[in-house]
Design an enzyme around this catalytic site. Structure first.
Site, PDB file in Angstrom:
ATOM      1  N   GLY A 166       0.835  -1.211   0.000  1.00 20.88           N
ATOM      2  CA  GLY A 166       0.000   0.000   0.000  1.00 20.88           C
ATOM      3  C   GLY A 166       0.863   1.252   0.000  1.00 20.88           C
TER       4      GLY A 166
ATOM      5  N   ASP B 113       3.764  -2.000   8.284  1.00 16.44           N
ATOM      6  CA  ASP B 113       2.674  -2.097   7.309  1.00 16.44           C
ATOM      7  C   ASP B 113       1.607  -1.052   7.621  1.00 16.44           C
ATOM      8  OD1 ASP B 113       1.095  -3.021   5.250  1.00 16.44           O
ATOM      9  OD2 ASP B 113       0.907  -5.071   6.001  1.00 16.44           O
ATOM     10  N   GLY B 114       0.788  -0.750   6.637  1.00 15.64           N
ATOM     11  CA  GLY B 114      -0.318   0.192   6.807  1.00 15.64           C
ATOM     12  C   GLY B 114      -1.576  -0.538   7.249  1.00 15.64           C
ATOM     13  N   ALA B 115      -2.693   0.169   7.208  1.00 18.81           N
ATOM     14  CA  ALA B 115      -3.985  -0.436   7.564  1.00 18.81           C
ATOM     15  C   ALA B 115      -5.085   0.367   6.889  1.00 18.81           C
ATOM     16  CB  ALA B 115      -4.186  -0.426   9.070  1.00 18.81           C
ATOM     17  N   ASP B 116      -6.217  -0.270   6.706  1.00 21.96           N
ATOM     18  CA  ASP B 116      -7.373   0.452   6.161  1.00 21.96           C
ATOM     19  C   ASP B 116      -8.197   1.075   7.280  1.00 21.96           C
ATOM     20  OD1 ASP B 116      -6.665  -0.369   3.586  1.00 21.96           O
ATOM     21  OD2 ASP B 116      -7.563  -2.325   3.981  1.00 21.96           O
TER      22      ASP B 116
ATOM     23  N   GLY C  89      -6.283  -5.074   3.649  1.00 22.63           N
ATOM     24  CA  GLY C  89      -6.554  -5.829   2.431  1.00 22.63           C
ATOM     25  C   GLY C  89      -7.166  -5.026   1.300  1.00 22.63           C
TER      26      GLY C  89
ATOM     27  N   GLY D 193      -5.635  -3.367  -0.659  1.00 23.37           N
ATOM     28  CA  GLY D 193      -4.729  -3.613  -1.785  1.00 23.37           C
ATOM     29  C   GLY D 193      -4.691  -5.075  -2.204  1.00 23.37           C
TER      30      GLY D 193
ATOM     31  N   GLU E 204       0.287 -10.355   4.174  1.00 18.60           N
ATOM     32  CA  GLU E 204       0.540  -9.361   5.233  1.00 18.60           C
ATOM     33  C   GLU E 204       0.349  -9.987   6.609  1.00 18.60           C
ATOM     34  OE1 GLU E 204      -0.891  -5.363   2.800  1.00 18.60           O
ATOM     35  OE2 GLU E 204      -2.286  -6.367   4.132  1.00 18.60           O
TER      36      GLU E 204
ATOM     37  N   LYS F  41      -7.460   6.777   9.135  1.00 15.16           N
ATOM     38  CA  LYS F  41      -7.649   5.327   9.326  1.00 15.16           C
ATOM     39  C   LYS F  41      -8.163   4.985  10.722  1.00 15.16           C
ATOM     40  CE  LYS F  41      -5.860   4.572   5.250  1.00 15.16           C
ATOM     41  NZ  LYS F  41      -4.611   3.934   5.028  1.00 15.16           N
TER      42      LYS F  41
HETATM   43  C1  A5P Z   1      -2.926  -3.819   1.415  1.00 15.07           C
HETATM   44  O1  A5P Z   1      -3.474  -5.050   1.146  1.00 15.07           O
HETATM   45  C2  A5P Z   1      -3.545  -3.192   2.634  1.00 15.07           C
HETATM   46  O2  A5P Z   1      -3.691  -4.020   3.733  1.00 15.07           O
HETATM   47  C3  A5P Z   1      -2.824  -1.925   3.008  1.00 15.07           C
HETATM   48  O3  A5P Z   1      -1.981  -2.099   4.100  1.00 15.07           O
HETATM   49  C4  A5P Z   1      -3.836  -0.938   3.319  1.00 15.07           C
HETATM   50  O4  A5P Z   1      -4.769  -0.949   2.281  1.00 15.07           O
HETATM   51  C5  A5P Z   1      -3.269   0.468   3.527  1.00 15.07           C
HETATM   52  O5  A5P Z   1      -2.987   1.053   2.311  1.00 15.07           O
HETATM   53  P1  A5P Z   1      -2.608   2.570   2.170  1.00 15.07           P
HETATM   54  O6  A5P Z   1      -1.343   2.752   2.925  1.00 15.07           O
HETATM   55  O7  A5P Z   1      -2.433   2.766   0.694  1.00 15.07           O
HETATM   56  O8  A5P Z   1      -3.722   3.391   2.717  1.00 15.07           O
END
Ligand code: A5P
Length: 224
Positions: free
Chosen positions: A29, A83-86, A97, A99, A105, A123
């Site tokens: 992401g 890692d990021g998160a939604d 997820g 992405g 992940e 988020k």
């Molecule tokens: C990818 O599958 C996701 O879990 C990402 O970690 C999540 O969508 C965060 O994405 P962004 O950093 O683009 O907001």
């Protein structure tokens, strides 16, 4: 300051916690990509690290900067995954997820001594489910699998519709709308993963360590 700058601020903070000799899990992401780009700079300045990426996209990015990537079959633990998160709630439960990389992940996060989560403040949610819940499903028997998800009152859409989006694992993603006041996501997750054909859900429980929240003014807040 734009949302992108907030994401970058969070990513740069997480970079401070990367130490020489670490084996890292790389998220997916846009926020994770800020982290990977920062990591490339530090690597090119002499930082010694090795990494495993949670998606082909992140792998390509890391490779472009020369970061040494390990063979996943030979690694059983990681020092740090970033890692990021939604969505993330006050108890650090997450939905991931958007992405499509949720399964890899989650594997990386679960084999790491710590998962550092890097997000911008959009988020943060009180209750998970403002965004759809990505559910990775095997293509074989997908109509039956979706039928079972719908029986649990999870209406949603197959990502990509008639030309389904394929995950790096060769599977589909069903984006399910969650009820507005989801009280027990843990129990819903357990119900979902019992359905044949469901690989995993985008719920992440008990995995987040430090959470770095990038602010619009470029500062960060760290939740331990
Ligand atoms: C990818 O599958 C996701 O879990 C990402 O970690 C999540 O969508 C965060 O994405 P962004 O950093 O683009 O907001």
């Amino acid at each position: 300051m734009s949302k992108e700058k907030s994401k970058q601020a969070a990513a740069l903070k997480a970079l401070e916690w990367v130490e020489d000799g670490m084996v890292l899990g790389l998220g997916s992401g846009t926020t994770s990509h800020h982290f990977i780009r920062g990591l490339i700079k530090k690597f090119q300045q002499g930082l010694t690290i090795q990494a495993i990426a949670s998606s082909e996209e992140s792998e390509t990015l890391a490779q472009s900067g020369g970061i040494p990537l390990l063979d996943m079959t030979q690694v059983s633990s990681l020092d740090l995954t970033v890692d990021g998160a939604d969505e993330i709630d006050p108890q650090k439960r997450m939905i991931k997820g958007a992405g499509g990389a949720l399964v890899r992940e989650k594997i990386l996060a679960s084999m790491s001594r710590e998962m550092v989560v890097i997000v911008d403040s959009s988020k943060l949610v009180d209750t998970l489910g403002q965004a759809p819940l990505p559910i990775e499903v095997i293509p074989f028997g997908v109509s039956a699998t979706i039928g079972r998800l719908e029986k649990l009152s999870l209406q949603g859409t197959l990502r990509g519709g008639s030309a389904p989006f394929l995950t790096d694992n060769g599977n589909y993603i069903y984006d399910a709308r969650l009820p507005p006041h989801l009280e027990n996501p843990e129990s819903l997750h357990l119900q979902l993963v019992q359905i044949p054909g469901v690989v995993d859900t985008g719920f992440f429980f008990g995995l987040a360590g430090r959470v770095v929240i990038g602010q619009e003014d470029g500062t960060v807040m760290v939740k331990d």
